[in-house]
Motif scaffolding. Structure first.
Motif, PDB file in Angstrom:
ATOM      1  N   GLU A   1       9.244  24.501   5.648  1.00  0.00           N
ATOM      2  CA  GLU A   1       9.720  25.840   5.306  1.00  0.00           C
ATOM      3  C   GLU A   1      11.151  26.076   5.791  1.00  0.00           C
ATOM      4  O   GLU A   1      11.893  26.837   5.191  1.00  0.00           O
ATOM      5  CB  GLU A   1       8.796  26.895   5.912  1.00  0.00           C
ATOM      6  CG  GLU A   1       7.359  26.836   5.426  1.00  0.00           C
ATOM      7  CD  GLU A   1       7.220  27.172   3.956  1.00  0.00           C
ATOM      8  OE1 GLU A   1       6.236  26.736   3.346  1.00  0.00           O
ATOM      9  OE2 GLU A   1       8.119  27.860   3.416  1.00  0.00           O
ATOM     10  N   SER A   2      11.529  25.431   6.914  1.00  0.00           N
ATOM     11  CA  SER A   2      12.897  25.571   7.423  1.00  0.00           C
ATOM     12  C   SER A   2      13.246  24.348   8.256  1.00  0.00           C
ATOM     13  O   SER A   2      12.353  23.646   8.751  1.00  0.00           O
ATOM     14  CB  SER A   2      13.059  26.850   8.252  1.00  0.00           C
ATOM     15  OG  SER A   2      12.237  26.792   9.399  1.00  0.00           O
ATOM     16  N   VAL A   3      14.543  24.118   8.422  1.00  0.00           N
ATOM     17  CA  VAL A   3      15.046  22.959   9.154  1.00  0.00           C
ATOM     18  C   VAL A   3      16.094  23.411  10.156  1.00  0.00           C
ATOM     19  O   VAL A   3      16.945  24.259   9.850  1.00  0.00           O
ATOM     20  CB  VAL A   3      15.659  21.923   8.191  1.00  0.00           C
ATOM     21  CG1 VAL A   3      16.353  20.802   8.966  1.00  0.00           C
ATOM     22  CG2 VAL A   3      14.594  21.340   7.289  1.00  0.00           C
TER      23      VAL A   3
ATOM     24  N   TYR B   1       9.998  23.382  10.656  1.00  0.00           N
ATOM     25  CA  TYR B   1       8.881  24.322  10.732  1.00  0.00           C
ATOM     26  C   TYR B   1       8.174  24.283   9.382  1.00  0.00           C
ATOM     27  O   TYR B   1       8.826  24.282   8.329  1.00  0.00           O
ATOM     28  CB  TYR B   1       9.360  25.728  11.026  1.00  0.00           C
ATOM     29  CG  TYR B   1       8.329  26.796  10.738  1.00  0.00           C
ATOM     30  CD1 TYR B   1       8.374  27.521   9.543  1.00  0.00           C
ATOM     31  CD2 TYR B   1       7.310  27.044  11.632  1.00  0.00           C
ATOM     32  CE1 TYR B   1       7.425  28.481   9.264  1.00  0.00           C
ATOM     33  CE2 TYR B   1       6.357  28.012  11.360  1.00  0.00           C
ATOM     34  CZ  TYR B   1       6.419  28.726  10.174  1.00  0.00           C
ATOM     35  OH  TYR B   1       5.466  29.666   9.896  1.00  0.00           O
ATOM     36  N   GLY B   2       6.828  24.240   9.402  1.00  0.00           N
ATOM     37  CA  GLY B   2       6.121  24.208   8.136  1.00  0.00           C
ATOM     38  C   GLY B   2       4.620  24.173   8.308  1.00  0.00           C
ATOM     39  O   GLY B   2       4.085  24.619   9.329  1.00  0.00           O
TER      40      GLY B   2
ATOM     41  N   GLY C   1       6.999   6.426  17.853  1.00  0.00           N
ATOM     42  CA  GLY C   1       5.578   6.105  17.820  1.00  0.00           C
ATOM     43  C   GLY C   1       4.865   6.432  16.531  1.00  0.00           C
ATOM     44  O   GLY C   1       3.754   5.948  16.313  1.00  0.00           O
ATOM     45  N   ALA C   2       5.447   7.259  15.646  1.00  0.00           N
ATOM     46  CA  ALA C   2       4.724   7.674  14.448  1.00  0.00           C
ATOM     47  C   ALA C   2       5.704   8.223  13.417  1.00  0.00           C
ATOM     48  O   ALA C   2       6.895   8.404  13.695  1.00  0.00           O
ATOM     49  CB  ALA C   2       3.674   8.721  14.799  1.00  0.00           C
ATOM     50  N   GLN C   3       5.160   8.490  12.221  1.00  0.00           N
ATOM     51  CA  GLN C   3       5.970   9.082  11.164  1.00  0.00           C
ATOM     52  C   GLN C   3       5.110   9.982  10.304  1.00  0.00           C
ATOM     53  O   GLN C   3       3.884   9.848  10.264  1.00  0.00           O
ATOM     54  CB  GLN C   3       6.639   8.003  10.309  1.00  0.00           C
ATOM     55  CG  GLN C   3       5.674   7.104   9.568  1.00  0.00           C
ATOM     56  CD  GLN C   3       6.395   6.017   8.781  1.00  0.00           C
ATOM     57  OE1 GLN C   3       7.536   5.673   9.073  1.00  0.00           O
ATOM     58  NE2 GLN C   3       5.724   5.479   7.763  1.00  0.00           N
ATOM     59  N   MET C   4       5.759  10.920   9.605  1.00  0.00           N
ATOM     60  CA  MET C   4       5.063  11.914   8.804  1.00  0.00           C
ATOM     61  C   MET C   4       5.826  12.118   7.499  1.00  0.00           C
ATOM     62  O   MET C   4       7.047  12.294   7.510  1.00  0.00           O
ATOM     63  CB  MET C   4       4.959  13.247   9.573  1.00  0.00           C
ATOM     64  CG  MET C   4       4.411  14.411   8.769  1.00  0.00           C
ATOM     65  SD  MET C   4       2.647  14.272   8.420  1.00  0.00           S
ATOM     66  CE  MET C   4       1.986  14.436  10.081  1.00  0.00           C
ATOM     67  N   ASN C   5       5.106  12.108   6.368  1.00  0.00           N
ATOM     68  CA  ASN C   5       5.714  12.413   5.075  1.00  0.00           C
ATOM     69  C   ASN C   5       6.018  13.900   4.990  1.00  0.00           C
ATOM     70  O   ASN C   5       5.156  14.739   5.309  1.00  0.00           O
ATOM     71  CB  ASN C   5       4.776  12.017   3.928  1.00  0.00           C
ATOM     72  CG  ASN C   5       4.595  10.519   3.832  1.00  0.00           C
ATOM     73  OD1 ASN C   5       5.541   9.766   4.042  1.00  0.00           O
ATOM     74  ND2 ASN C   5       3.388  10.076   3.505  1.00  0.00           N
ATOM     75  N   CYS C   6       7.224  14.231   4.533  1.00  0.00           N
ATOM     76  CA  CYS C   6       7.641  15.627   4.467  1.00  0.00           C
ATOM     77  C   CYS C   6       8.131  15.952   3.051  1.00  0.00           C
ATOM     78  O   CYS C   6       8.737  15.111   2.367  1.00  0.00           O
ATOM     79  CB  CYS C   6       8.765  15.914   5.454  1.00  0.00           C
ATOM     80  SG  CYS C   6       8.294  15.630   7.175  1.00  0.00           S
ATOM     81  N   VAL C   7       7.881  17.218   2.648  1.00  0.00           N
ATOM     82  CA  VAL C   7       8.362  17.732   1.364  1.00  0.00           C
ATOM     83  C   VAL C   7       9.109  19.028   1.633  1.00  0.00           C
ATOM     84  O   VAL C   7       8.563  19.934   2.272  1.00  0.00           O
ATOM     85  CB  VAL C   7       7.196  17.991   0.384  1.00  0.00           C
ATOM     86  CG1 VAL C   7       7.735  18.520  -0.940  1.00  0.00           C
ATOM     87  CG2 VAL C   7       6.368  16.745   0.178  1.00  0.00           C
TER      88      VAL C   7
ATOM     89  N   ALA D   1      12.500  26.688  -0.788  1.00  0.00           N
ATOM     90  CA  ALA D   1      12.590  26.820   0.667  1.00  0.00           C
ATOM     91  C   ALA D   1      13.981  26.444   1.155  1.00  0.00           C
ATOM     92  O   ALA D   1      14.534  27.075   2.066  1.00  0.00           O
ATOM     93  CB  ALA D   1      11.522  25.951   1.337  1.00  0.00           C
ATOM     94  N   ARG D   2      14.597  25.445   0.558  1.00  0.00           N
ATOM     95  CA  ARG D   2      15.945  25.026   0.967  1.00  0.00           C
ATOM     96  C   ARG D   2      16.950  26.135   0.685  1.00  0.00           C
ATOM     97  O   ARG D   2      17.804  26.446   1.516  1.00  0.00           O
ATOM     98  CB  ARG D   2      16.345  23.757   0.211  1.00  0.00           C
ATOM     99  CG  ARG D   2      15.549  22.531   0.586  1.00  0.00           C
ATOM    100  CD  ARG D   2      15.996  21.340  -0.241  1.00  0.00           C
ATOM    101  NE  ARG D   2      17.385  21.043   0.038  1.00  0.00           N
ATOM    102  CZ  ARG D   2      18.191  20.384  -0.793  1.00  0.00           C
ATOM    103  NH1 ARG D   2      17.726  19.987  -1.988  1.00  0.00           N
ATOM    104  NH2 ARG D   2      19.449  20.147  -0.472  1.00  0.00           N
ATOM    105  N   GLN D   3      16.830  26.754  -0.497  1.00  0.00           N
ATOM    106  CA  GLN D   3      17.772  27.813  -0.837  1.00  0.00           C
ATOM    107  C   GLN D   3      17.534  29.058   0.024  1.00  0.00           C
ATOM    108  O   GLN D   3      18.489  29.740   0.413  1.00  0.00           O
ATOM    109  CB  GLN D   3      17.639  28.142  -2.323  1.00  0.00           C
ATOM    110  CG  GLN D   3      18.109  27.033  -3.239  1.00  0.00           C
ATOM    111  CD  GLN D   3      17.844  27.350  -4.704  1.00  0.00           C
ATOM    112  OE1 GLN D   3      17.025  28.218  -5.036  1.00  0.00           O
ATOM    113  NE2 GLN D   3      18.536  26.610  -5.608  1.00  0.00           N
TER     114      GLN D   3
END
Length: 408
Positions: free
Chosen positions: A103-105, A86-87, A57-63, A68-70
Motif C-alpha cells: 500500500e505504501s513504500v 506497508y501492506g 534469510g528469506a524473501q517475499m513476493n510483492c505487488v 497505490a503507487r500514485q
C-alpha cells in the motif's frame, strides 16, 4: 467436480479460496510493515510493479499496483534499494503464490542502512550478547515492574491496563525515555540504567508501539543493545508489531510481539492464581481430612490397647468375681442356715419332748424353792416354813411348807 471415493477431498480451487479467505481475515496479516532489499523489480506498462523483498534469510513476493503507487507518490523502485513497505498478505490463486500487496513504500537507501545493521548484529553476536545461555528467566510473580517508554505513548496506557487487570498486586515504575528520533538511543539506555540503579524493579519492559522502520530504529542502536545486556535484572522487549524485529529483541532475555504482549508475559493472571489457590486449598483440605482420619484410626487403636491394659478392666473383672463369690457365699450361707435350722428344729423337738411343761400338762407340777430358786425334787430339800413356787399347767402357786411328810 466430485470424484467417486474422494468425498472428503478438496479441489485445488476450493483449497486456494480457503487459503485466500483465511489470510484476508487475519487482522495481523492485513496490517504489516516489512523492511528489506528490493530484488527482481519489474514495472509493467500497466503501471503495476512486481518485485521481491528479501533479507539474508528469506524473501517475499510483492505487488505494488499503479493506484497505490500514485496515491502515495512512491519513488521508483530499483534492485538493491532498501525499503520498508506497508501492506497486506493474500494468496494469488492462479499461480498459487503467497504475496504481499503493498500500500505504501518508505525508502531506506540502497541497503546501506541494513548493511550497517547486519554488520553490527554480526559483531555483537560474536561477542556473545545474543547467546541463549545469557537469557534469564523472568520472575513468576514480580512485585515491582520497571517500564522504559515514552510517558505520552499509547503503548504505556495499554501496558498499564494489562498489568492492572492481570496482576494488580504489582507496582509499576516508569523510567521515561524518548523512543524515536534524535537522542532516543541514549535516552533509552539512560532510562534502563536509572532503573538498575534504583534497584527495586525485578523485571524491566522496554517497549513502544508500532511504526516505520525509521521510527523503530533507535532499538537497533548499539548503545541500547549494550544497556540491555548490562542490566542486572531481566529485560523483556516489546517493540512494534508481530513482524517487527530489532536488535533489542535479540539481546533481551525475552521478546514479545507487542508492548501489550510484553505486559501479558511479565505477570501471571491473578484469576489463574485464584483458581490455583482454590485447587491447593482443596488439595490441602483433602490431605488434612486423610491425616485426621488416619490419626482417628490410630487413636481408636490406642484406646482399644489402653482399654485392654486398663486397671478398670481388672477391677470390673474382680467386681464380677466378687459378685460371684458373694452369691456363692450367700447360697452357701443359706444352705448352712437351712441345715442348722433343720437341726435346731430337731433339737427343739427333742427339747420339747423333754420339757417339764409336758409333764406339767399331764397333771404334774414343778416346785422351786422361793429363796434360791432351786428345783425341789425331794422332801429333803425343804424345811417347814420354806416358801415354795409351784408351777402348774395354767399358772404359778406360791405356798409355804407347814408340814413335811416322808415315805416310810
Amino acid at each position: 467436480m466430485q470424484l467417486p471415493g474422494f468425498s472428503d477431498a478438496l479441489s485445488v480451487s476450493a483449497l486456494s479460496v480457503y487459503l485466500k479467505e483465511w489470510l484476508e481475515t487475519n487482522d495481523m496479516l492485513q496490517d504489516v510493515r516489512v523492511y528489506g532489499e528490493v530484488s527482481n523489480c519489474k514495472t509493467y506498462p500497466s503501471g503495476h510493479c512486481y518485485f521481491t523483498l528479501k533479507d539474508s534469510g528469506a524473501q517475499m513476493n510483492c505487488v505494488f499496483f499503479k493506484q497505490a503507487r500514485q496515491r502515495t507518490a512512491a519513488p521508483p523502485l530499483r534492485d538493491g534499494m532498501g525499503i520498508a513497505v506497508y501492506g497486506r498478505i493474500s494468496f494469488y490463486e492462479r499461480d498459487g503464490k503467497l504475496q504481499l500487496y503493498v500500500e505504501s513504500v518508505e525508502p531506506l537507501g540502497m541497503g546501506l542502512l541494513f548493511a550497517r545493521l547486519e554488520q553490527l548484529k554480526t559483531r555483537l553476536e560474536a561477542e556473545g550478547l545474543f547467546d541463549p545461555e545469557r537469557k534469564r528467566a523472568l520472575p513468576e510473580r514480580p512485585e515491582v515492574i520497571g517500564i522504559v517508554t515514552s510517558p505520552q505513548a499509547a503503548a504505556l496506557r495499554d501496558m498499564a491496563r494489562v498489568l492492572r487487570q492481570r496482576y494488580p498486586l504489582a507496582r509499576v515504575i516508569l523510567s521515561p525515555a524518548l523512543v524515536q528520533g534524535e537522542g532516543a538511543p541514549d535516552s533509552i539506555a539512560a532510562a534502563l540504567d536509572v532503573l538498575n540503579e534504583h534497584g527495586e524493579a525485578e523485571v524491566i519492559i522496554v517497549g513502544r508501539g508500532g511504526g516505520s522502520i525509521e521510527e523503530l530504529w533507535a532499538f537497533n542502536e548499539e548503545v541500547v543493545v549494550r544497556a540491555i545486556a548490562r542490566s542486572s535484572v531481566p529485560v523483556i522487549s516489546g517493540v512494534g508489531h508481530e513482524t517487527d524485529f530489532t536488535l533489542a529483541d535479540f539481546v533481551a532475555d525475552q521478546r514479545a510481539s507487542t508492548p501489550t504482549a510484553a505486559a501479558t508475559a511479565v505477570v501471571p493472571n491473578i484469576e489463574d492464581l485464584r483458581l490455583e489457590l482454590l485447587d491447593r486449598q482443596q488439595e490441602l483440605t483433602s490431605l488434612l481430612e486423610e491425616r485426621i482420619e488416619a490419626f482417628g484410626e490410630q487413636l481408636a487403636d490406642i484406646q482399644r490397647e489402653l482399654e485392654r491394659f486398663s486397671p478398670m478392666g481388672r477391677i470390673d473383672s474382680y467386681r464380677q468375681q466378687l459378685d460371684d463369690l458373694t452369691e456363692r457365699m450367700q447360697t452357701h450361707t443359706r444352705h448352712l442356715l437351712s441345715l442348722r435350722g433343720e437341726r435346731l428344729r430337731g433339737i427343739a423337738l427333742q427339747l420339747q419332748s423333754l420339757s417339764p411343761l409336758l409333764t406339767i400338762a399331764r397333771g404334774y407340777a414343778v416346785v422351786h424353792r422361793d429363796g434360791d430358786q432351786r428345783l425341789v425334787t425331794s422332801v429333803q430339800q425343804v424345811e417347814v416354813g420354806d416358801d415354795l413356787h409351784i408351777q402348774v399347767a395354767d399358772g404359778d402357786i406360791v405356798a409355804r411348807v407347814s408340814e413335811i411328810g416322808r415315805e416310810l
